[in-house]
Design an enzyme around this catalytic site. Structure first.
Site, PDB file in Angstrom:
ATOM      1  N   ASP A   1      33.423  43.471  49.375  1.00 19.93           N
ATOM      2  CA  ASP A   1      34.485  44.187  50.066  1.00 19.93           C
ATOM      3  C   ASP A   1      34.691  45.505  49.324  1.00 19.93           C
ATOM      4  OD1 ASP A   1      36.380  44.972  51.829  1.00 19.93           O
ATOM      5  OD2 ASP A   1      37.656  43.206  51.637  1.00 19.93           O
TER       6      ASP A   1
HETATM    7  C1  BGC Z   1      38.702  45.441  54.111  1.00 21.29           C
HETATM    8  C2  BGC Z   1      37.526  44.869  54.866  1.00 21.29           C
HETATM    9  C3  BGC Z   1      36.800  45.949  55.605  1.00 21.29           C
HETATM   10  C4  BGC Z   1      36.396  47.028  54.625  1.00 21.29           C
HETATM   11  C5  BGC Z   1      35.614  48.165  55.243  1.00 21.29           C
HETATM   12  C6  BGC Z   1      38.333  46.651  53.290  1.00 21.29           C
HETATM   13  O1  BGC Z   1      39.457  47.290  52.786  1.00 21.29           O
HETATM   14  O2  BGC Z   1      39.241  44.430  53.286  1.00 21.29           O
HETATM   15  O3  BGC Z   1      37.973  43.870  55.745  1.00 21.29           O
HETATM   16  O4  BGC Z   1      35.708  45.443  56.300  1.00 21.29           O
HETATM   17  O5  BGC Z   1      37.555  47.563  54.029  1.00 21.29           O
HETATM   18  O6  BGC Z   1      36.391  48.925  56.055  1.00 21.29           O
END
Ligand code: BGC
Length: 737
Positions: free
Chosen positions: A297
């Site tokens: 993540d």
């Molecule tokens: C979120 C994810 C997301 C990623 C990319 C993160 O802050 O937790 O769910 O896919 O950003 O945007």
């Protein structure tokens, strides 16, 4: 059941990967592990479009804008693509020409011509926006889960996206946690069916199809159990709970063939998920048989430093790559440190090669080596086309949950209607927590829909989510009304990431609005727009009709009107329990019994200042008709429990009932939940129609992971409840030998 992961292993592809790996320099290998944002500022939150919006809104000076947009950063990024040092972009810009341009640099100008993979958050729709996942899960409808993902994939693919960071499969039992909005709610069985359906929807039979995108099961794992419902918080949980409750949806996504997984932000029992060898290697690769790649993540590799398990970004890279995170999302720890770690022997060549191999495997499977470019002409025809709008309307209708109705609904079309509340007329707020493609100007609000139907009504905002209640406007609005529609709830950014609240009651002065309605003596219906269960006991008591409208997306207003006027008989069922008060969270139906089961008795497991029942339980939802259940029977036939029940539409209008089947292992080695959903089936019934619904529950599926993490089905009595929601009293038993 076939584990579709095995389809990724094709001998000729693996040979091609061997050939490539043999030619790649260390820098090129590391490049494949590095994902960058397409934002000119190098991060990923702000796209070029957003930058332009900031400029237009006067929030950025022209000079700053020009500086940011100057091609310097881009020249540098393009140079890195050309050098083979970037493997993927997290694309916030909806511009396939721009993606094609970058792809051309990768494919035609880099030494080995390895294509880029563009990922994005295609969560609940793309240009056509569907209900937020929590809402859509209330449809209990696998076909809808699949269909909306299929359309989202098609639209996103037409704009150059190859890969979505969805489905989100975090079991969410704490409504304070904002990301409950992105989930399928509190139940493991439902979330597992949702998981498989979403993977099928995004990926289709084979995601090399140009209309399909690669799915990403996230956030691996137990992120939804963040302590206190506070986002990013720690998770400390038993391994049994992990295996029985939190892992199954991920296993289902894996078996359905999800090409990628995302490691979560949280630590699990002290080890951050992105540095968690047990999760990423033992569970995901060895036990689940995963063959695709894991992306961290955002920033979570670097965050190992803040977690306190790595002394610096370099050690964070070492931990995460060794643990099994293939791709480092936007933070650049791998880019900056892996070469050095390799030279120091802290990361082996095999580990690096394997990490690259798994990414290349998915790039090959996506067909990027053969067809790297997006056909830019195709997008215009399909984005938010009529067919997609129709599906958005259907999904929105099915997601609405009728919570209370004292003979108020459906409304007469010729009634004199007053509408109050800000959310009745705010298109942007209908779009929900994840919107990268949807546009407010293409979204139908309640007010738009009433106008479209030629309904006579007056509208006054009277009260916003966070602004004061205006009594004068209120009096004006209701003066000549026979009935009032009140719209209250949350803005779309009050759920989703970083949107945890310790108080999940209505905000601002919205309760003053409800009180004024209650005191005015006229009938009214309250529509809730929100991304989580709300603790609104007093509102529920005061309002004669209550409709859960969530954030329903592009067709929100039309779907709501269809329900309000009886053109669609509401059929949605809650997938997350509504508490009476915020202090009851986490609250969920499938808890253990405890030694002092909840009851009226003082010394039982309960709060002394809250009712013993939740405000609305899991599976709950009313209809404009009634369903009667009878003749429940269950018997064991071979490897299955065959369960039959008669369901009758005992009311005056047709409707769709979701027949729910729950089990309990009455006595087991370890305490088991009081009930667990094990099957559901939707039936459409005309008034007076009666059908026998028969399902087969596989005995192998009613077991659990014991304290040794062995999956067992224990012999003995299993109770079986069938009915309208998780509180049904219609029960029988079977004895498993
Ligand atoms: C979120 C994810 C997301 C990623 C990319 C993160 O802050 O937790 O769910 O896919 O950003 O945007």
């Amino acid at each position: 059941m076939e584990n579709r992961q095995n389809r990724f292993i094709k001998p000729d592809t693996e040979k091609k990967i061997d050939t490539l790996l043999a030619k790649m320099t260390v820098k090129e290998k590391i490049g494949q592990l590095h994902q960058l944002g397409t934002s000119p500022v190098g991060g990923f939150e702000i796209s070029k479009n957003e930058m332009k919006k900031l400029l237009d809104a006067g929030r950025l000076t022209k000079e700053d804008y020009d500086n940011w947009m100057s091609n310097e950063q881009w020249d540098e990024n393009e140079g890195l693509v050309r050098a083979g040092e970037i493997g993927s972009f997290l694309g916030r810009d909806k511009d396939p020409n721009f993606y094609n341009h970058l792809q051309r640099v990768a494919v035609e100008e880099s030494r080995l011509g390895i294509p880029l993979i563009f990922g994005n958050d295609v969560i609940h729709g793309h240009r056509t926006v569907f209900p937020i996942p929590l809402a859509e899960s209330c449809s209990f409808d696998d076909e809808t889960f699949e269909k909306t993902a299929e359309i989202a994939a098609k639209e996103a693919a037409s704009e150059g996206i190859h890969w979505t960071f969805a489905p989100m499969l975090d079991i969410s039992r704490d409504a304070r946690w904002g990301r409950i909005a992105e989930s399928a709610g509190e139940d493991t069985y439902l979330a597992s069916r949702y998981a498989a359906a979403k993977v099928r929807g995004f990926q289709g039979e084979d995601f090399s199809d140009k209309d399909r995108i690669v799915a990403c099961a996230k956030h691996f794992v137990a992120y939804g159990a963040a302590e206190g419902g506070r986002d990013y918080n720690s998770v400390d949980m038993s391994m049994q709970k992990l295996w029985n409750t939190y892992l199954p949806p991920f296993k289902a996504a894996c078996e359905a063939g999800a090409g990628t997984f995302m490691s979560a932000f949280n630590d699990l029992n002290g080890i951050p998920c992105s540095a968690n060898t047990y999760l990423l290697r033992t569970v995901l690769r060895e036990k689940f048989g995963f063959k695709g790649f894991v992306v961290s993540d955002a920033f979570s590799v670097g965050e190992c430093v803040a977690h306190g398990v790595a002394e610096d970004r370099k050690q964070a890279a070492e931990l995460c790559l060794n643990a099994g995170v293939n791709m480092d999302m936007v933070v650049g720890c791998y880019r900056d440190h892996v070469e050095e770690l390799l030279n120091e022997g802290k990361i082996s060549e095999d580990t690096l090669n394997e990490a690259v191999r798994e990414i290349l495997r998915i790039k090959f499977a996506k067909g990027l080596f053969d067809n790297p470019y997006t056909d830019v002409e195709s997008a215009a025809d399909i984005l938010i086309c009529d067919e997609h709008r129709k599906e958005a309307l259907k999904a929105a209708e099915k997601s609405i949950v009728l919570l209370k109705n004292e003979d108020i609904l459906p409304l007469r079309k010729n009634a004199k209607i007053a509408v109050v509340g800000e959310l009745a007329d705010d298109a942007e707020e209908m779009l929900g927590c994840w919107v990268l493609g949807g546009l407010p100007e293409e979204t139908v609000t309640l007010i738009d829909a009433l106008k479209l139907r030629g309904i006579d009504f007056v509208y006054e905002k009277c009260c916003g989510v966070k602004t004061d209640f205006n009594r004068e406007a209120f009096e004006r609005a209701i003066e000549n009304a026979d009935i009032i529609i009140a719209t209250v709830g949350e803005y779309r950014d009050m759920s989703g990431e970083a949107a945890s609240y310790c108080d999940i009651d209505l905000h601002g002065e919205q309760k003053k609005l409800i009180d004024a309605l209650y005191n005015c003596g006229k009938p009214f219906v309250t529509l809730l727009f929100n991304g989580r269960p709300l603790a609104i006991r007093d509102v529920a008591e005061k309002t004669p009709a209550l409709v859960e409208c969530w954030h329903l997306g592009t067709e929100a207003g039309n779907a709501i009107c269809n329900v309000l006027f009886g053109d669609y008989n509401p059929s949605g069922r809650l997938t997350a329990t509504f508490p009476n008060y915020s202090g009851e969270c986490p609250l969920y139906y499938n808890h253990l019994n405890t030694g002092r089961p909840t009851s009226e008795v003082r010394h039982s497991s309960k709060y002394q200042d809250a009712p013993i029942k939740p405000l609305y339980p899991f599976g709950y939802g009313l209809s404009y008709t009634d369903y009667a259940y009878s003749n429940l029977s269950a018997e064991i036939i071979g490897d299955n429990i065959s369960v039959s029940v008669d369901v009758e539409n005992a009311g005056k209008v047709s409707g769709t009932e979701t027949v729910q089947f729950y089990i309990q292992d009455v006595v087991a080695k370890t305490a088991r939940p009081v009930r667990e959903l094990k099957e559901y089936k939707k039936v459409y019934l005309e008034p007076g129609e009666k059908v026998t619904v028969t399902v087969k529950i596989t005995i192998a599926d009613i077991g659990y992971y014991d304290e040794a993490l062995e999956y067992i089905v224990e012999p003995g009595e299993f109770k079986l409840w069938v009915g309208h929601d998780s509180t049904t009293e219609l029960v029988t038993s079977v004895f498993v030998k």
